[in-house]
Design an enzyme around this catalytic site. Structure first.
Site, short mmCIF file in Angstrom:
data_model
loop_
_atom_site.label_atom_id
_atom_site.label_comp_id
_atom_site.label_asym_id
_atom_site.label_seq_id
_atom_site.Cartn_x
_atom_site.Cartn_y
_atom_site.Cartn_z
CB THR A 1 -6.40 2.68 -5.74
OG1 THR A 1 -5.61 1.35 -5.14
CG2 THR A 1 -7.76 2.73 -5.06
CE1 TYR B 1 -6.13 5.37 -2.96
CE2 TYR B 1 -4.33 5.09 -1.78
CZ TYR B 1 -5.61 4.87 -2.08
OH TYR B 1 -6.49 3.95 -1.28
CE LYS C 1 -7.44 -2.56 -4.10
NZ LYS C 1 -8.26 -1.69 -3.54
CB SER D 1 -0.94 0.12 1.40
OG SER D 1 -1.57 1.20 1.30
CG HIS E 1 -10.97 1.15 -1.21
ND1 HIS E 1 -10.45 1.48 -2.28
CD2 HIS E 1 -10.79 1.26 -0.09
CE1 HIS E 1 -9.37 2.16 -1.73
NE2 HIS E 1 -9.59 1.98 -0.45
#
Length: 377
Positions: free
Chosen positions: A176, A150, A248, A126, A272
């Site tokens: 994402t 991100y 994603k 992450s 999510h």
């Protein structure tokens, strides 16, 4: 049916007074984590958006699917190995990107990296890790890792992290796309959730200092994510890196087709964990239309709601190449760090192997119509 009770079907360690029972299923780890983590930490990991309908339906949807087992087939030998983006992993379950592992275990993401390296599966690191990408690589130098990304209003922040992870040997970028804004997670608001002072989002150490007004949204200043991100930004990202790009957060056939047209290498069907839009589909319910649209042109993965080996089998029967687990990884860390996560993965592997045998099919990495799930009405 009572949704909250349904989420704990199958095992209940609290029904027995023996406190040293072995961990038998993933629900055991969930109950341990709920009992031992601070309330605000548990609430953060468990949170869904708004009324948590989508979070809960991610689990309930699997219970609506039935397998069609075949009999008198030789199942004396089975092989759970598969490949993702051409790399072999031990079985089709990886670790989804989840934030702040140091809230669950002191070594945090370093323990996650060691566990996934030990069992030879994929770990999607992450952006919001409490260990840096460099620390994670050092902890498990031979691990197979992708990086979850991100896009920020300050594009230089995104560019710099892309170059860092590519140089460190991460094998793919997982973009994402379902967080233009953060979903409303009621318990986080009630708890005024913040990282404790000894923890930070290590990948951004010093990056946002000039923007820091004392306010915080999950470890970074508010309004740092770029809500203007669009399909054209896939080309921008491709211009920055040679790494494969996986999107994603896809839930519809229309977006799946656009993903293919924009030249990405994979899709993760994801909502999510039910933490963004409440009222969207369960990921397993969205999977089939996406697989049918993609028609093997790129790989399709899934996260959300995986709790048993038979859940893994159902997702693969519907066409997923691999699945990823989020909250169960946190529960394993909360139990015993690296060892606990290895136990979680081993239980899933054992259950998956058993489910394959009882369904009388061996996983080959493609949709198998003879074990194709039927939706019960």
């Amino acid at each position: 049916m009572n949704t909250l009770n349904t989420l704990s079907l199958g095992c209940n360690r609290h029904s027995c007074h023996c406190t040293k029972m072995p961990m038998v299923c993933l629900t055991d780890f969930e109950e341990y984590a709920k009992e031992h983590l601070p309330k605000a930490t548990w609430d953060y990991y468990a949170a869904g958006a708004d009324e948590c309908c989508t979070r809960d339906d991610n689990l309930l949807a699997y219970k609506r699917i039935r397998l069609r087992p075949r009999m008198l087939r030789d199942v004396s030998v089975s092989d759970t190995r598969t490949t993702v983006l051409g790399t072999e992993i031990s079985f089709p379950v990886g670790i989804a990107p989840t934030a702040f592992h140091c809230l669950a275990w002191p070594d945090g993401e370093m323990s996650t990296a060691r566990a996934t390296e030990a069992v030879n599966t994929c770990y999607i690191t992450s952006t919001y890790s409490t260990c840096s990408v460099e620390e994670i690589v050092a902890a498990a130098p031979n691990g197979y890792r992708w990086f979850q990304l991100y896009v920020y209003r300050n594009r230089k922040v995104s560019e710099q992290i892309v170059h860092r992870v590519e140089a460190l040997g991460y094998k793919a970028l997982v973009l994402t796309v379902d967080v233009p804004y953060t979903g409303k997670r009621r318990n986080d608001i009630r708890n005024q959730f913040r990282l404790p002072p000894h923890l930070k989002v290590k990948n951004f150490d010093g990056v946002f200092e000039q923007e820091n007004s004392g306010l915080e949204e999950y470890g970074v200043p508010p309004n740092t994510l770029d809500p203007s991100i669009s399909w054209k930004d896939i080309y921008w990202l491709q211009s920055l890196t040679r790494l494969p790009i996986i999107i994603k957060g896809i839930l519809t056939k229309e977006d799946a087709e656009l993903a293919v047209e924009h030249g990405v290498q994979g899709i993760i069907v994801s909502n999510h964990g039910g933490r963004q839009l409440d009222g969207g589909p369960a990921t397993i319910d969205a999977l089939l239309e996406i697989v049918d649209t993609v028609q093997g042109r790129i790989e399709v993965y899934l996260d959300g709601g995986i709790r048993t080996g038979s859940d893994v089998l159902k997702a693969l029967a519907l066409g997923a190449k691999c699945v990823f687990i989020g909250r169960p990884a946190i529960w394993g860390l909360a139990y015993k760090g690296e060892e606990g996560l290895r136990e979680v993965l081993q239980i899933l592997n054992d259950e998956f192997r058993l489910s394959m045998a009882l369904a009388a099919r061996c996983y080959t990495g493609s949709t198998d119509k003879s074990i194709y799930p039927n939706q019960s009405q």
